[in-house]
Design a protein around this motif. Sequence first.
Motif, PDB file in Angstrom:
ATOM      1  N   ALA A 179      -4.630  -4.533  -0.270  1.00  0.00           N
ATOM      2  CA  ALA A 179      -3.965  -3.257  -0.389  1.00  0.00           C
ATOM      3  C   ALA A 179      -4.744  -2.240  -1.317  1.00  0.00           C
ATOM      4  O   ALA A 179      -4.510  -1.075  -1.437  1.00  0.00           O
ATOM      5  CB  ALA A 179      -2.424  -3.562  -0.664  1.00  0.00           C
ATOM      6  N   ILE A 180      -5.332  -2.940  -2.403  1.00  0.00           N
ATOM      7  CA  ILE A 180      -5.801  -1.931  -3.257  1.00  0.00           C
ATOM      8  C   ILE A 180      -7.075  -1.103  -2.944  1.00  0.00           C
ATOM      9  O   ILE A 180      -7.292   0.296  -3.199  1.00  0.00           O
ATOM     10  CB  ILE A 180      -6.577  -2.631  -4.564  1.00  0.00           C
ATOM     11  N   LEU A 238       1.398   4.200  -2.587  1.00  0.00           N
ATOM     12  CA  LEU A 238       0.873   5.608  -2.478  1.00  0.00           C
ATOM     13  C   LEU A 238       2.102   6.465  -2.764  1.00  0.00           C
ATOM     14  O   LEU A 238       2.039   7.708  -3.539  1.00  0.00           O
ATOM     15  CB  LEU A 238       0.951   5.757  -0.802  1.00  0.00           C
ATOM     16  N   TYR A 239       3.432   6.158  -2.596  1.00  0.00           N
ATOM     17  CA  TYR A 239       4.445   7.009  -2.816  1.00  0.00           C
ATOM     18  C   TYR A 239       4.790   6.946  -4.173  1.00  0.00           C
ATOM     19  O   TYR A 239       5.286   7.938  -4.874  1.00  0.00           O
ATOM     20  CB  TYR A 239       5.480   6.370  -2.145  1.00  0.00           C
ATOM     21  N   LEU A 240       4.798   5.912  -4.933  1.00  0.00           N
ATOM     22  CA  LEU A 240       5.152   5.828  -6.425  1.00  0.00           C
ATOM     23  C   LEU A 240       4.261   6.555  -7.291  1.00  0.00           C
ATOM     24  O   LEU A 240       4.321   7.253  -8.254  1.00  0.00           O
ATOM     25  CB  LEU A 240       5.190   4.431  -7.012  1.00  0.00           C
ATOM     26  N   ASN A 241       2.748   6.541  -6.697  1.00  0.00           N
ATOM     27  CA  ASN A 241       1.499   7.111  -7.439  1.00  0.00           C
ATOM     28  C   ASN A 241       1.789   8.808  -7.368  1.00  0.00           C
ATOM     29  O   ASN A 241       1.685   9.533  -8.332  1.00  0.00           O
ATOM     30  CB  ASN A 241       0.251   6.801  -7.085  1.00  0.00           C
ATOM     31  N   CYS A 268      10.537  -0.687   1.465  1.00  0.00           N
ATOM     32  CA  CYS A 268       9.176  -1.267   1.641  1.00  0.00           C
ATOM     33  C   CYS A 268       9.324  -2.619   0.560  1.00  0.00           C
ATOM     34  O   CYS A 268       8.618  -3.455   1.060  1.00  0.00           O
ATOM     35  CB  CYS A 268       8.163  -0.166   1.099  1.00  0.00           C
ATOM     36  N   VAL A 269       9.836  -2.505  -0.671  1.00  0.00           N
ATOM     37  CA  VAL A 269       9.972  -3.731  -1.347  1.00  0.00           C
ATOM     38  C   VAL A 269      10.840  -4.907  -0.424  1.00  0.00           C
ATOM     39  O   VAL A 269      10.374  -5.770  -0.414  1.00  0.00           O
ATOM     40  CB  VAL A 269      10.442  -3.164  -2.684  1.00  0.00           C
ATOM     41  N   LEU A 306       1.009  -1.078   0.072  1.00  0.00           N
ATOM     42  CA  LEU A 306      -0.060  -0.059   0.122  1.00  0.00           C
ATOM     43  C   LEU A 306       0.945   1.156   0.012  1.00  0.00           C
ATOM     44  O   LEU A 306       0.514   2.293  -0.699  1.00  0.00           O
ATOM     45  CB  LEU A 306      -1.156  -0.179   1.211  1.00  0.00           C
ATOM     46  N   VAL A 307       1.919   1.374   0.823  1.00  0.00           N
ATOM     47  CA  VAL A 307       2.650   2.451   0.867  1.00  0.00           C
ATOM     48  C   VAL A 307       3.351   2.869  -0.308  1.00  0.00           C
ATOM     49  O   VAL A 307       3.699   3.732  -1.036  1.00  0.00           O
ATOM     50  CB  VAL A 307       3.751   2.280   2.060  1.00  0.00           C
TER      51      VAL A 307
END
Length: 451
Positions: A352-353, A123-126, A299-300, A119-120
Amino acid sequence: MSTSESFVPDLDAREGHLKRALGLPSLVLFGLVYMVPLTVFTTYGIVTETSGGRVPLAYAVTLTAMVFTALSYARMSRAIPIAGSAYTYTQRTFGAPAGFLAGWSLLLDYLFLPMLNYLVIGLYLNAAVPALPEWAIIIIAIAIVTVLNIVGIVSVARANFLIIAIQAVFIVTFLVLAVRVISGYGTVDLLGPFTGDGSAAGMSPVLAGAAILCLSFLGFDAVSTLSEEAKDAKRTVPYAIMIATVVSGTIFIVLSYVSHLVFPSHDFADVDSGSLDVMAAAGGQFLNTFFTAAYVAGCVGSALTSQASVARILFAMGRDGVLPRKVFGHVSARFSTPVYAIAVVSVVSLLAIVIDLAMLASLVSFGALVAFSAVNLSVIKHFFVDRGERSNVLLNLVAPAIGFILTVWLWTSLSGMTLVLGLIWLAIGVLWLVVVTRGFQRPTPVLDLKE
């Protein structure tokens, strides 16, 4: 016929076996990557406001609590070097039903932490690349992590080296730029990060912040789930648990201390992303971009290790017969990994979506702290009561008792909604146990405890 013989059939000769391939460095890196060194910035703004600008002090309190619990994990991992973590330790010391409930609680930590990372990442890449839909980023991340975990634990260990290296480079860059900026401030209050800004007096705000920061340490216990894949598990796993805990805590304290000196006003544009104000003050847009890249990489890595851990928790419970054995107790003969368990985690992670970030974080905290409490009690029961080792009262009674008290305090400091959701999860676990034991008319299946 024993309970184990009745409920746990012999492993099929065609089944694969977990491979002992991890040494001490790989185990330590596993724990460090799981905890994500940069996670200090995830709740930095929130804890800064909560503690009145005393994040390093709050981290010191949390580290103290976690060290006692890590010591309990280290001792139990040496006594019982078997996959399953708190589930196995509690089952061995308090019986199968208690072990099941401890494992069920731990699933909140392990099962939802990969989801939290996905989820994080989304959020960050988006935010960095709005053209990429958040749902698509999440699905791609899940696919990549799943393939790496199925290929084998060695591939995960190798990826960990790269991910830790990226975060290490960022940390060094941040510290160098921060020191340069701080040196130009003239007068600097070096005790400010510990004395605070006066907005929240007393120790209560610090303790409240420490409860939130417990999330930063959810990972040292993950090392114990790899006991059956570690070389010389009785020696390396306990050392890895303690090293990962202390190193991570030290990193958290140093980074939060320097962050306060760089940005002492705490007047965040957005408290939830207060770390971005710190990055801008230390290195402008360059550091902001570098931070996003390094944080996503972390996060990955956390998704890699947390998915690997929960797959092995499910494997232990499947091998036990508490969960369907054909699915969760299966190990691929080709890859020597619990492929089906890994796949189940991936499917669950698709939530997570649609799921809320705050709810995920709360459930992770609840599950982990309940499991931590159980392990602290397991040390007392196993060493002090069952084995009668009364000569070392400090290690066998005092230390785990302190760990238990501190983890219970952190657990009860969570929000009311968190406690309600966590208790609902435990109630579901009790119902499932009723089904498995046919209304407690049959014994709870017991792990075939082999190293």
